[in-house]
Design an enzyme around this catalytic site. Sequence first.
Site, PDB file in Angstrom:
ATOM      1  N   THR A 140      23.422  14.358  -8.819  1.00  0.00           N
ATOM      2  CA  THR A 140      22.689  15.746  -9.074  1.00  0.00           C
ATOM      3  C   THR A 140      22.305  16.033 -10.329  1.00  0.00           C
ATOM      4  OG1 THR A 140      23.731  17.817  -9.601  1.00  0.00           O
ATOM      5  CG2 THR A 140      25.321  16.276  -9.782  1.00  0.00           C
ATOM      6  N   ASP A 141      21.116  16.947 -10.687  1.00  0.00           N
ATOM      7  CA  ASP A 141      20.742  17.138 -12.215  1.00  0.00           C
ATOM      8  C   ASP A 141      21.938  17.640 -12.969  1.00  0.00           C
ATOM      9  OD1 ASP A 141      21.159  19.661 -10.797  1.00  0.00           O
ATOM     10  OD2 ASP A 141      18.961  20.382 -11.058  1.00  0.00           O
ATOM     11  N   GLU A 142      23.050  18.032 -12.300  1.00  0.00           N
ATOM     12  CA  GLU A 142      24.014  18.853 -13.318  1.00  0.00           C
ATOM     13  C   GLU A 142      24.770  17.805 -14.255  1.00  0.00           C
ATOM     14  OE1 GLU A 142      26.524  21.637 -11.136  1.00  0.00           O
ATOM     15  OE2 GLU A 142      25.163  21.954  -9.619  1.00  0.00           O
ATOM     16  N   TYR A 166      33.208  19.120 -11.404  1.00  0.00           N
ATOM     17  CA  TYR A 166      32.027  18.819 -10.499  1.00  0.00           C
ATOM     18  C   TYR A 166      31.185  17.835 -11.451  1.00  0.00           C
ATOM     19  CZ  TYR A 166      27.619  18.290  -7.759  1.00  0.00           C
ATOM     20  OH  TYR A 166      26.754  18.091  -6.822  1.00  0.00           O
ATOM     21  N   LYS A 170      30.654  13.558 -10.439  1.00  0.00           N
ATOM     22  CA  LYS A 170      29.326  12.869 -10.287  1.00  0.00           C
ATOM     23  C   LYS A 170      28.850  12.140 -11.074  1.00  0.00           C
ATOM     24  CE  LYS A 170      27.437  13.529  -6.970  1.00  0.00           C
ATOM     25  NZ  LYS A 170      27.336  12.952  -5.423  1.00  0.00           N
TER      26      LYS A 170
HETATM   27  P1  NAD Z   1      28.351  19.358   1.288  1.00  0.00           P
HETATM   28  O1  NAD Z   1      29.673  19.942   0.488  1.00  0.00           O
HETATM   29  O2  NAD Z   1      27.814  20.438   2.212  1.00  0.00           O
HETATM   30  O3  NAD Z   1      28.763  18.140   2.526  1.00  0.00           O
HETATM   31  C1  NAD Z   1      29.626  17.125   1.979  1.00  0.00           C
HETATM   32  C2  NAD Z   1      29.962  16.253   2.882  1.00  0.00           C
HETATM   33  O4  NAD Z   1      30.614  15.325   2.787  1.00  0.00           O
HETATM   34  C3  NAD Z   1      30.794  17.098   4.299  1.00  0.00           C
HETATM   35  O5  NAD Z   1      30.228  16.982   5.461  1.00  0.00           O
HETATM   36  C4  NAD Z   1      32.234  16.548   3.935  1.00  0.00           C
HETATM   37  O6  NAD Z   1      32.971  16.619   4.893  1.00  0.00           O
HETATM   38  C5  NAD Z   1      31.849  15.144   3.570  1.00  0.00           C
HETATM   39  N1  NAD Z   1      33.096  14.582   2.694  1.00  0.00           N
HETATM   40  C6  NAD Z   1      33.531  15.290   1.493  1.00  0.00           C
HETATM   41  N2  NAD Z   1      34.435  14.111   1.104  1.00  0.00           N
HETATM   42  C7  NAD Z   1      34.603  13.149   2.015  1.00  0.00           C
HETATM   43  C8  NAD Z   1      35.226  11.848   1.768  1.00  0.00           C
HETATM   44  N3  NAD Z   1      36.132  11.411   1.194  1.00  0.00           N
HETATM   45  N4  NAD Z   1      35.014  10.873   2.774  1.00  0.00           N
HETATM   46  C9  NAD Z   1      33.727  11.274   3.743  1.00  0.00           C
HETATM   47  N5  NAD Z   1      32.997  12.244   3.711  1.00  0.00           N
HETATM   48  C10 NAD Z   1      33.512  13.213   2.729  1.00  0.00           C
HETATM   49  O7  NAD Z   1      27.448  18.635   0.273  1.00  0.00           O
HETATM   50  P2  NAD Z   1      25.801  18.783   0.210  1.00  0.00           P
HETATM   51  O8  NAD Z   1      25.502  20.073  -0.383  1.00  0.00           O
HETATM   52  O9  NAD Z   1      25.253  18.203   1.486  1.00  0.00           O
HETATM   53  O10 NAD Z   1      25.573  17.616  -1.000  1.00  0.00           O
HETATM   54  C11 NAD Z   1      25.415  16.076  -0.541  1.00  0.00           C
HETATM   55  C12 NAD Z   1      25.234  15.379  -1.776  1.00  0.00           C
HETATM   56  O11 NAD Z   1      24.299  15.881  -2.614  1.00  0.00           O
HETATM   57  C13 NAD Z   1      26.620  15.465  -2.755  1.00  0.00           C
HETATM   58  O12 NAD Z   1      26.773  14.159  -3.218  1.00  0.00           O
HETATM   59  C14 NAD Z   1      26.053  16.267  -3.726  1.00  0.00           C
HETATM   60  O13 NAD Z   1      26.902  15.988  -4.908  1.00  0.00           O
HETATM   61  C15 NAD Z   1      24.828  15.765  -3.812  1.00  0.00           C
HETATM   62  N6  NAD Z   1      23.747  17.270  -4.441  1.00  0.00           N
HETATM   63  C16 NAD Z   1      23.974  18.484  -3.678  1.00  0.00           C
HETATM   64  C17 NAD Z   1      23.031  19.522  -4.272  1.00  0.00           C
HETATM   65  C18 NAD Z   1      22.921  20.855  -3.398  1.00  0.00           C
HETATM   66  O14 NAD Z   1      22.190  21.910  -3.851  1.00  0.00           O
HETATM   67  N7  NAD Z   1      23.742  21.011  -2.203  1.00  0.00           N
HETATM   68  C19 NAD Z   1      22.401  19.269  -5.429  1.00  0.00           C
HETATM   69  C20 NAD Z   1      22.468  18.170  -6.137  1.00  0.00           C
HETATM   70  C21 NAD Z   1      23.270  17.060  -5.462  1.00  0.00           C
HETATM   71  P1  TYD Z   2      25.487  27.463  -6.509  1.00  0.00           P
HETATM   72  O1  TYD Z   2      24.831  27.725  -5.125  1.00  0.00           O
HETATM   73  O2  TYD Z   2      26.920  27.312  -6.454  1.00  0.00           O
HETATM   74  O3  TYD Z   2      25.094  26.037  -7.047  1.00  0.00           O
HETATM   75  P2  TYD Z   2      25.236  25.470  -8.569  1.00  0.00           P
HETATM   76  O4  TYD Z   2      26.330  25.983  -9.144  1.00  0.00           O
HETATM   77  O5  TYD Z   2      25.647  23.994  -8.162  1.00  0.00           O
HETATM   78  O6  TYD Z   2      23.980  25.651  -9.269  1.00  0.00           O
HETATM   79  O7  TYD Z   2      25.010  28.584  -7.514  1.00  0.00           O
HETATM   80  C1  TYD Z   2      23.841  28.700  -7.938  1.00  0.00           C
HETATM   81  C2  TYD Z   2      23.316  29.554  -8.957  1.00  0.00           C
HETATM   82  O8  TYD Z   2      23.945  30.760  -8.527  1.00  0.00           O
HETATM   83  C3  TYD Z   2      24.557  29.523 -10.182  1.00  0.00           C
HETATM   84  O9  TYD Z   2      23.936  29.727 -11.372  1.00  0.00           O
HETATM   85  C4  TYD Z   2      25.771  30.109  -9.887  1.00  0.00           C
HETATM   86  C5  TYD Z   2      25.122  31.350  -9.119  1.00  0.00           C
HETATM   87  N1  TYD Z   2      25.772  32.181  -8.049  1.00  0.00           N
HETATM   88  C6  TYD Z   2      26.082  33.438  -8.308  1.00  0.00           C
HETATM   89  O10 TYD Z   2      25.591  34.042  -9.200  1.00  0.00           O
HETATM   90  N2  TYD Z   2      26.743  34.185  -7.412  1.00  0.00           N
HETATM   91  C7  TYD Z   2      27.402  33.540  -6.411  1.00  0.00           C
HETATM   92  O11 TYD Z   2      28.244  34.162  -5.672  1.00  0.00           O
HETATM   93  C8  TYD Z   2      27.469  32.078  -6.341  1.00  0.00           C
HETATM   94  C9  TYD Z   2      27.883  31.316  -5.254  1.00  0.00           C
HETATM   95  C10 TYD Z   2      26.624  31.480  -7.186  1.00  0.00           C
END
Ligand code: NAD
Ligand code: TYD
Length: 363
Positions: A140-142, A166, A170
């Site tokens: 992630t960019d975080e 989180y 990561k």
């Molecule tokens: P998500 O929370 O929707 O899905 C995570 C999946 O991993 C779920 O299906 C869960 O059951 C599975 N999981 C959790 N713990 C596990 C374990 N110990 N063993 C096997 N499976 C397990 O997450 P996402 O949004 O699809 O994100 C996927 C990846 O991308 C993550 O690594 C996250 O850090 C990264 N990421 C997500 C975003 C975003 O905006 N969603 C942005 C940047 C990076």
């Molecule tokens: P989120 O979707 O939780 O992603 P991330 O924290 O990984 O960026 O949140 C996106 C942005 O929206 C973040 O700045 C937090 C804000 N946010 C709200 O303002 N209200 C909400 O209810 C949620 C879930 C997030």
Amino acid sequence: MNSNPHSKTVLITGGAGFIGSNFVLDWIAQTGGSVVNLDKLTYAGNLGNLESLKGDTRHVFIQGDIGDGELVRRLLAEHRPGAIVNFAAESHVDRSIHGPADFVQTNVMGTFSLLDEACRYWQGLNPSERERFRFLHVSTDEVYGSLGPNDPAFSETTAYAPNSPYAASKAASDHLVRAYHHTYGLPVITTNCSNNYGPYQFPEKLIPLVILNALDGKPLPIYGDGLNVRDWLYVRDHCEAIRLVLAKGRPGETYNIGGRSQRANIDVVRSICHLLNELRPRLGGDHASLIGFVKDRPGHDRRYAIDCGKIERDLGWKVRTDFDTGLRETVAWYLANPDWVENVRSGNYQRWVDLNYNLRGRQ
Ligand code: NAD
Ligand code: TYD
């Protein structure tokens, strides 16, 4: 990836989650290859996302933990994948504030165990398989921390400065991935992407939460002043980038993937309200009247922005979907899939999983 059948089977972890399930669908549709999908099915995992693959022998699902070394070893020996793509993680910042332990367990310890098994497996491959194998870690960019309004976007050389549990978990996993390359030569690649949005996102994240609350006439909670900025990436563009990185990315490298769509949260929420006013008008008036500002998230990062110049230059990737188009498609998807929404919210999907998998046991 190349045409050797060995390399067309990939082990996807977290393939029942939001990005992982989009990737599983994309991989099978675009490459015709097979997927072994290892997912623990936490609250965020949903086999309903993969409903369209029911009966398709190219998708093998195993419920299990990436930290279960014995299981991973067995799966690698049996399916002999040409690559591992690690999506599995605890992924929600707010949950990491309330309960960081699960984040350390899965994101740090789980990734470590998966890497260790991957390394052992890779060392046992023949030279040409070893040459082609990839361990792609989705991050992630975080990990880069928070930007001021005029700071340049995060590049691959920006120093790590994670702020939430989180992000710290990561970052730790990224360091382990890097170390396995430098120490053991494991052909790893790490991708650091910005906020994804699109179909199948669990409604704890901003965009689906706001869509579904608005449809129910519930308040739309904005943390703090609503001026925190995120760089929104359409999930299908992200999947395409990962496929490209698997095919052409250089082992040991990292690639940043962003949507070139920086938006303040309040603007994202207003855009969703405008779309809903058009697509699903509300009897009580403008959906935006539901917007309410609530107490800020502790340690809330102000701004993220990704410089995706490297993946554009080196691999020829380009963002395809501008934010307005992607958001419209996303809102339309949630409107068109009320059953998915109902299952995710009621917990029915978890009961379905119990019904379908308990009798079969673990593979
Ligand atoms: P998500 O929370 O929707 O899905 C995570 C999946 O991993 C779920 O299906 C869960 O059951 C599975 N999981 C959790 N713990 C596990 C374990 N110990 N063993 C096997 N499976 C397990 O997450 P996402 O949004 O699809 O994100 C996927 C990846 O991308 C993550 O690594 C996250 O850090 C990264 N990421 C997500 C975003 C975003 O905006 N969603 C942005 C940047 C990076
Ligand atoms: P989120 O979707 O939780 O992603 P991330 O924290 O990984 O960026 O949140 C996106 C942005 O929206 C973040 O700045 C937090 C804000 N946010 C709200 O303002 N209200 C909400 O209810 C949620 C879930 C997030």
